[in-house]
Scaffold this motif. Sequence first.
Motif, PDB file in Angstrom:
ATOM      1  N   LYS A 101       0.847  -1.188   0.000  1.00 47.84           N
ATOM      2  CA  LYS A 101       0.000   0.000   0.000  1.00 47.84           C
ATOM      3  C   LYS A 101       0.886   1.244   0.000  1.00 47.84           C
ATOM      4  CE  LYS A 101      -4.140   1.742   2.400  1.00 47.84           C
ATOM      5  NZ  LYS A 101      -5.046   1.511   3.562  1.00 47.84           N
ATOM      6  N   TYR A 103       1.434   5.366   0.411  1.00 41.97           N
ATOM      7  CA  TYR A 103       0.953   6.655   0.900  1.00 41.97           C
ATOM      8  C   TYR A 103       1.438   7.717  -0.078  1.00 41.97           C
ATOM      9  CZ  TYR A 103      -0.131  10.690   3.736  1.00 41.97           C
ATOM     10  OH  TYR A 103      -0.662  11.887   4.180  1.00 41.97           O
ATOM     11  N   GLY A 111      -2.676   9.483  -8.789  1.00 41.03           N
ATOM     12  CA  GLY A 111      -3.620   8.428  -8.400  1.00 41.03           C
ATOM     13  C   GLY A 111      -4.167   7.676  -9.593  1.00 41.03           C
ATOM     14  N   ASN A 120      -2.467  -0.231  -4.959  1.00 39.09           N
ATOM     15  CA  ASN A 120      -3.262   0.222  -3.819  1.00 39.09           C
ATOM     16  C   ASN A 120      -2.620   1.456  -3.187  1.00 39.09           C
ATOM     17  OD1 ASN A 120      -5.119   0.327  -1.734  1.00 39.09           O
ATOM     18  ND2 ASN A 120      -4.222  -1.370  -0.588  1.00 39.09           N
ATOM     19  N   HIS A 121      -3.391   2.526  -3.034  1.00 40.59           N
ATOM     20  CA  HIS A 121      -2.819   3.767  -2.503  1.00 40.59           C
ATOM     21  C   HIS A 121      -3.848   4.551  -1.695  1.00 40.59           C
ATOM     22  CE1 HIS A 121      -4.907   6.415  -5.434  1.00 40.59           C
ATOM     23  NE2 HIS A 121      -4.772   5.390  -6.258  1.00 40.59           N
ATOM     24  N   THR A 122      -3.329   5.487  -0.905  1.00 37.45           N
ATOM     25  CA  THR A 122      -4.168   6.370  -0.101  1.00 37.45           C
ATOM     26  C   THR A 122      -3.435   7.694   0.086  1.00 37.45           C
ATOM     27  OG1 THR A 122      -5.413   6.545   1.975  1.00 37.45           O
ATOM     28  CG2 THR A 122      -3.213   5.610   2.123  1.00 37.45           C
ATOM     29  N   GLY A 123      -4.156   8.716   0.567  1.00 32.69           N
ATOM     30  CA  GLY A 123      -3.513   9.985   0.915  1.00 32.69           C
ATOM     31  C   GLY A 123      -3.831  11.155   0.015  1.00 32.69           C
ATOM     32  N   ASP A 127      -5.959  17.082   3.639  1.00 34.11           N
ATOM     33  CA  ASP A 127      -5.817  16.494   4.966  1.00 34.11           C
ATOM     34  C   ASP A 127      -5.362  17.608   5.914  1.00 34.11           C
ATOM     35  OD1 ASP A 127      -5.581  14.861   7.159  1.00 34.11           O
ATOM     36  OD2 ASP A 127      -3.807  13.780   6.441  1.00 34.11           O
ATOM     37  N   ASP A 145      -1.198   3.957   9.279  1.00 30.07           N
ATOM     38  CA  ASP A 145      -1.700   2.714   8.697  1.00 30.07           C
ATOM     39  C   ASP A 145      -0.573   1.676   8.689  1.00 30.07           C
ATOM     40  OD1 ASP A 145      -2.648   0.672   7.074  1.00 30.07           O
ATOM     41  OD2 ASP A 145      -3.608   2.011   5.646  1.00 30.07           O
TER      42      ASP A 145
END
Length: 308
Positions: A101, A103, A111, A120-123, A127, A145
Amino acid sequence: MCEEVNSEIAKDILNSVDNFLFDCDGVLWNASESIPGSLETIKGLKSLGKKIFYVTNNSTKTRSEYAQKCVNLGFPAIEEEIVCTSYISALYLHNMNFKGKIYVVGNSSIGAELDRFGLNHTGIGPDPPEANQEFFQIVSSLNLDPEINCVLVGYDKFISYPKIMKAASYARREGTLFLATNEDSHQHLNVPYVIPGTGAIVAAVKIPARKEPLLMGKPKINMFKCLQQAYNLDPSRCIMVGDTCLTDISMATNCGMKSLLVLTGVSSLSDVEEYKTSEDPVKHTYVPTYYTSKLGQLGKLLGFSIPK
């Protein structure tokens, strides 16, 4: 080294180069205006069967979006000819069969390129800290995470203190892969103020993380290596055309390519003279093989119809 292009050199370039890699802003256009003669030179080279690649450190657009920008400015371009850092970052992770994953300190275009490879990514996105939140409250509310094992930093207009803390904390973890699209210090726009580039965001993360990222963009070789692998390019038959010695020309030198500096952007001949006489061997990589006043001058020497 660093000869001015004349008719003999232009002919030699035509005979010895199959693949032309062009930086964009400062070479083909400035902001949203085409530099006279650049379009005709690109079209002329394509008509002779030369491969053209548009190579940029820009991470705010996908390949498809950047190709559309080229077309909107009149330049013939398809997605496969675009080499941008949002795509190269995703391709690099895909090629190494990354599982985990990510960040992302970045933007929606990064993205989208990660999504195309199923990574798979997030952020991505805002924020911000709450308006009246004290420093200790920001720190105490930080939730990391445990699945994150890669940090990717690019241009992020929503950069914030929580994002910097998260990215630095993840990057500091043992075994975490730390990538950055580029370290360009500022954006080269004709405005009366400084616009920080991605390098400012990368610095905000790497300094507290006490860890250097692996750079995807120029002047590092990853950008060309991915392109070389995809198209089986021979670097001795390639030339990088750019306006910035520290990124465009240095990458060409590091990859074994010829290089052509055009004087319509960042670097000047006085910069080149400084690099040539420097005792720092790194600065010698900034010295181009050739230079010319503008791209259209090369086109004129090659016999293309260049407007006055």
